[in-house]
Design a protein around this motif. Structure first.
Motif, short mmCIF file in Angstrom:
data_model
loop_
_atom_site.label_atom_id
_atom_site.label_comp_id
_atom_site.label_asym_id
_atom_site.label_seq_id
_atom_site.Cartn_x
_atom_site.Cartn_y
_atom_site.Cartn_z
N ASN A 140 0.81 -1.28 0.00
CA ASN A 140 0.01 -0.01 0.12
C ASN A 140 0.87 1.28 -0.14
O ASN A 140 1.56 1.65 1.02
N ALA A 141 1.02 2.14 -1.10
CA ALA A 141 1.94 3.10 -1.23
C ALA A 141 1.46 4.24 -0.42
O ALA A 141 2.28 4.90 0.16
N GLU A 142 0.09 4.54 -0.38
CA GLU A 142 -0.34 5.45 0.41
C GLU A 142 -0.26 5.21 1.87
O GLU A 142 0.25 6.32 2.41
N MET A 143 -0.26 4.15 2.56
CA MET A 143 0.18 3.92 3.73
C MET A 143 1.70 3.92 3.93
O MET A 143 2.14 4.63 4.92
N LYS A 147 3.77 6.56 6.55
CA LYS A 147 4.54 6.23 7.57
C LYS A 147 6.03 6.42 7.33
O LYS A 147 6.98 5.76 8.03
N ASN A 148 6.46 7.09 6.34
CA ASN A 148 7.65 7.59 6.05
C ASN A 148 8.49 6.24 5.35
O ASN A 148 9.82 6.47 5.17
N LEU A 149 7.87 5.13 5.20
CA LEU A 149 8.62 4.03 4.65
C LEU A 149 8.77 4.49 3.04
O LEU A 149 9.87 4.11 2.42
N LEU A 150 8.06 5.08 2.31
CA LEU A 150 8.36 5.78 1.32
C LEU A 150 8.34 7.21 1.10
O LEU A 150 7.66 7.86 1.93
N PRO A 151 8.92 7.89 0.28
CA PRO A 151 8.91 9.32 0.20
C PRO A 151 7.75 10.12 -0.01
O PRO A 151 6.86 9.24 -0.91
N SER A 152 7.43 11.01 0.57
CA SER A 152 6.14 11.78 0.51
C SER A 152 6.26 12.65 -0.52
O SER A 152 7.49 13.26 -0.99
N GLU A 154 5.46 15.95 -0.46
CA GLU A 154 5.96 17.14 0.00
C GLU A 154 7.50 16.78 0.43
O GLU A 154 8.22 17.70 0.65
N LYS A 155 8.20 15.66 0.40
CA LYS A 155 9.55 15.50 0.72
C LYS A 155 9.72 15.78 2.18
O LYS A 155 10.87 16.24 2.45
N GLU A 156 8.85 15.43 3.11
CA GLU A 156 8.92 15.89 4.34
C GLU A 156 8.55 14.90 5.27
O GLU A 156 7.85 13.87 4.68
N ILE A 157 8.89 15.01 6.73
CA ILE A 157 8.43 13.57 7.59
C ILE A 157 7.04 13.95 7.97
O ILE A 157 6.49 14.73 8.24
N GLN A 158 6.36 12.82 7.50
CA GLN A 158 5.07 12.56 8.01
C GLN A 158 4.82 12.13 9.31
O GLN A 158 5.49 11.13 9.80
N ASP A 159 3.71 12.99 9.82
CA ASP A 159 3.32 12.47 11.41
C ASP A 159 2.25 11.80 11.18
O ASP A 159 1.14 12.19 11.15
N LEU A 160 2.14 10.36 11.40
CA LEU A 160 1.21 9.57 11.26
C LEU A 160 -0.04 9.94 12.43
O LEU A 160 -1.27 10.08 11.92
N TYR A 161 0.08 9.95 13.37
CA TYR A 161 -0.64 10.36 14.72
C TYR A 161 -1.28 11.95 14.67
O TYR A 161 -2.52 11.82 15.02
N SER A 475 10.12 -0.02 -6.58
CA SER A 475 10.81 1.10 -7.26
C SER A 475 10.49 2.50 -6.41
O SER A 475 11.12 3.14 -6.40
N LEU A 476 9.24 2.51 -5.52
CA LEU A 476 9.21 3.51 -4.87
C LEU A 476 10.31 3.61 -3.72
O LEU A 476 10.45 4.44 -3.22
#
Length: 491
Positions: A140-143, A147-152, A154-161, A475-476
């Motif tokens: 699941n690429a969106e997930m 969770k920062n397993l894949l680059p977003s 925005e190229k920023e750290i995502q905060d899941l919570y 590839s992602l």
């Protein structure tokens, strides 16, 4: 190290402790090893890593660039005087570690700083690693981006919570009147959301959630509302992650079948195989006389029996499945860092090394996921080991061509036939009905998982479609290599 491959402390002074203790620990220096000089470019890079680590001990940032910019902006306050540094640290999330990092980066001689680069620990944490594993298992690429397993993008750290908090408030808005909604919103913080939703993937119950909500809101709400709110929170999570809930149910029911068959649940990784084998226990009471207080005290001991604990096995199977995969990833990262002769310590999915080695940790972490291969293989091997090829009792015909088709989905009817053939002959009517129900649910849950990772295709097309999805996900993951950063683990 315990049975899931996780490392736990064995003393008082350790990295599992609180801020003060962790701020005083450094890695040991090897007196026999020759001092290796860093080039000017490497020294600047390593010093930047330590500066970013210090900034994240003060506050959270959405990127390394922003954390370093903040550090440079505050550098005058840090070096002006001890008082100014202490005053600045008062607002830090980890004040003692913040001060320790600043001192080792700014308040030492050049020689001591270079030595400190190889001794001062820096900490990088996997971003909700259990959810990262789930995003991998479902491709699941969106997930994975969340969770920062894949680059977003925005190229920023995502905060899941924080994202879950915002989505949860939207979910609750239509279910409460304005006054009750404002009460919920007033006390619900990111910390609370993490405490509620992080353990759900490990089997946290609604009753436990209700207890947490009681602690959050206290007397603001009547006690009868706590369980109702917990049910709503759980409903939100199920609606948000139905695939995760389905896989958890499948793995736990597999554990239940194993316990009914009177066999342990087996989990395998390349290092070892773990056996989950919970036994029922009886309580035994022992009375001890306390000569100091001059009274008797009763102690309760749990004496294990020979019967397997079906309820505990069912609840714990998925928890330990995820924990072992988490531990496997951690061990792989440690293995690579050890080959590089880099000092390393782990606290679950938290990697502690030096600023010299810190930049390589996210790259290694991502590479481990890339090397894990098709996730359907992991689920199929779990099924084969526990349901298709029982380890004790009557041996059943193995799945024909299994190792040639391990990346293909198992046909639901074949799985059902195997499970029916495993049915114990001495089941009571109650367990017979429960067995039939759980068998149907196991097959249904597996087919739902296959539909997700194979786009509803059946063998052999299902395996081909799964391979295509895995290649896309792979590839992602590889996209991190073209960027100048990697947030799969971060400060």
């Amino acid at each position: 190290m315990e049975f899931r491959g996780r490392i736990y402390h064995a003393c008082v002074f350790h990295f599992h402790e609180r801020d003060l203790a962790r701020s005083l620990i450094v890695f040991a220096s090897d007196a026999k090893a020759p001092e290796e000089e860093l080039s000017k470019h490497d020294e600047i890079s390593v010093r930047t890593q330590l500066a970013c680590e210090a900034a994240f001990k003060y506050n959270n940032f959405s990127s390394l660039n922003k954390s370093y910019s903040w550090y440079i902006h505050k550098s005058e306050e840090m070096i002006e005087s001890d008082e100014s540094l202490i005053n600045l640290a008062l607002q830090a999330s980890d004040p003692f570690q913040f001060i320790a990092k600043v001192l080792s980066n700014e308040r030492v001689s050049d020689i001591e700083r270079l030595r400190g680069f190889k001794r001062v620990p820096v900490t990088q944490d996997a971003s909700a690693s259990a959810y990262q594993i789930m995003s991998y298992l479902f491709l699941n690429a969106e997930m994975g981006r969340r969770k920062n397993l894949l680059p977003s993008p925005e190229k920023e750290i995502q905060d899941l919570y924080l994202c879950l908090k915002d989505e949860l408030m939207v979910f609750l808005h239509s279910r409460f009147d304005k006054r009750k909604y404002s009460i919920k919103e007033s006390r619900l913080t990111r910390k609370h959301v993490k405490r509620l939703f992080m353990p759900l993937i490990y089997g946290k119950t609604i009753i436990t959630m209700a207890s947490d909500i009681h602690e959050f809101y206290g007397s603001l709400l009547r006690s009868k509302y706590y369980y109702h709110i917990a049910k709503l929170f759980h409903e939100f999570w199920i609606n948000k992650y139905p695939d995760i809930a389905n896989l958890i149910k499948f793995i736990n029911l597999t554990g239940w079948v194993c316990s009914v068959l009177d066999q342990p649940v087996l989990y395998s990784i390349s290092y070892f195989t773990t056996m989950l084998d919970y036994k029922c226990s009886n309580r035994a009471y022992i009375w001890v006389y306390d000569r100091v207080c001059k009274n008797r005290r009763r102690f309760t001991l749990k004496v294990p029996m020979l019967d397997r604990d079906k309820c505990k096995t069912q609840v714990a199977t998925c928890i330990n499945f995820i924990h072992q995969k988490d531990a496997f990833i951690t061990m792989k990262v440690v293995e690579q860092l050890t080959k590089m002769k880099a000092p390393v310590y782990t606290v679950h999915d938290n990697f502690i090394t030096t600023s010299v080695s810190a930049a390589g940790v996210p790259k290694i972490y991502t590479k481990v996921f890339m090397d894990m291969g098709h996730p359907l293989r992991i689920i199929n091997e779990f099924i084969h080991k526990n349901l298709i090829r029982p380890t004790i009792g009557e041996l059943h015909e193995p799945y024909q061509g299994y190792y040639d088709r391990v990346n293909d989905p198992i046909l639901g009817e074949y799985l059902r036939t195997q499970l029916i053939s495993l049915e114990p002959k001495d089941l009571s009517l109650k367990y017979k009905l429960k067995w039939d129900k759980n068998i149907n649910e196991i097959v249904s849950c597996y087919e739902k998982y296959v539909n997700t990772v194979c786009d509803k295709a059946l063998p052999p097309e299902g395996g081909m479609r799964h391979a295509e999805k895995w290649n896309q996900f792979h590839s992602l993951l590889k996209m991190w290599e073209s960027l100048g950063f990697n947030y799969s683990v971060h400060y």
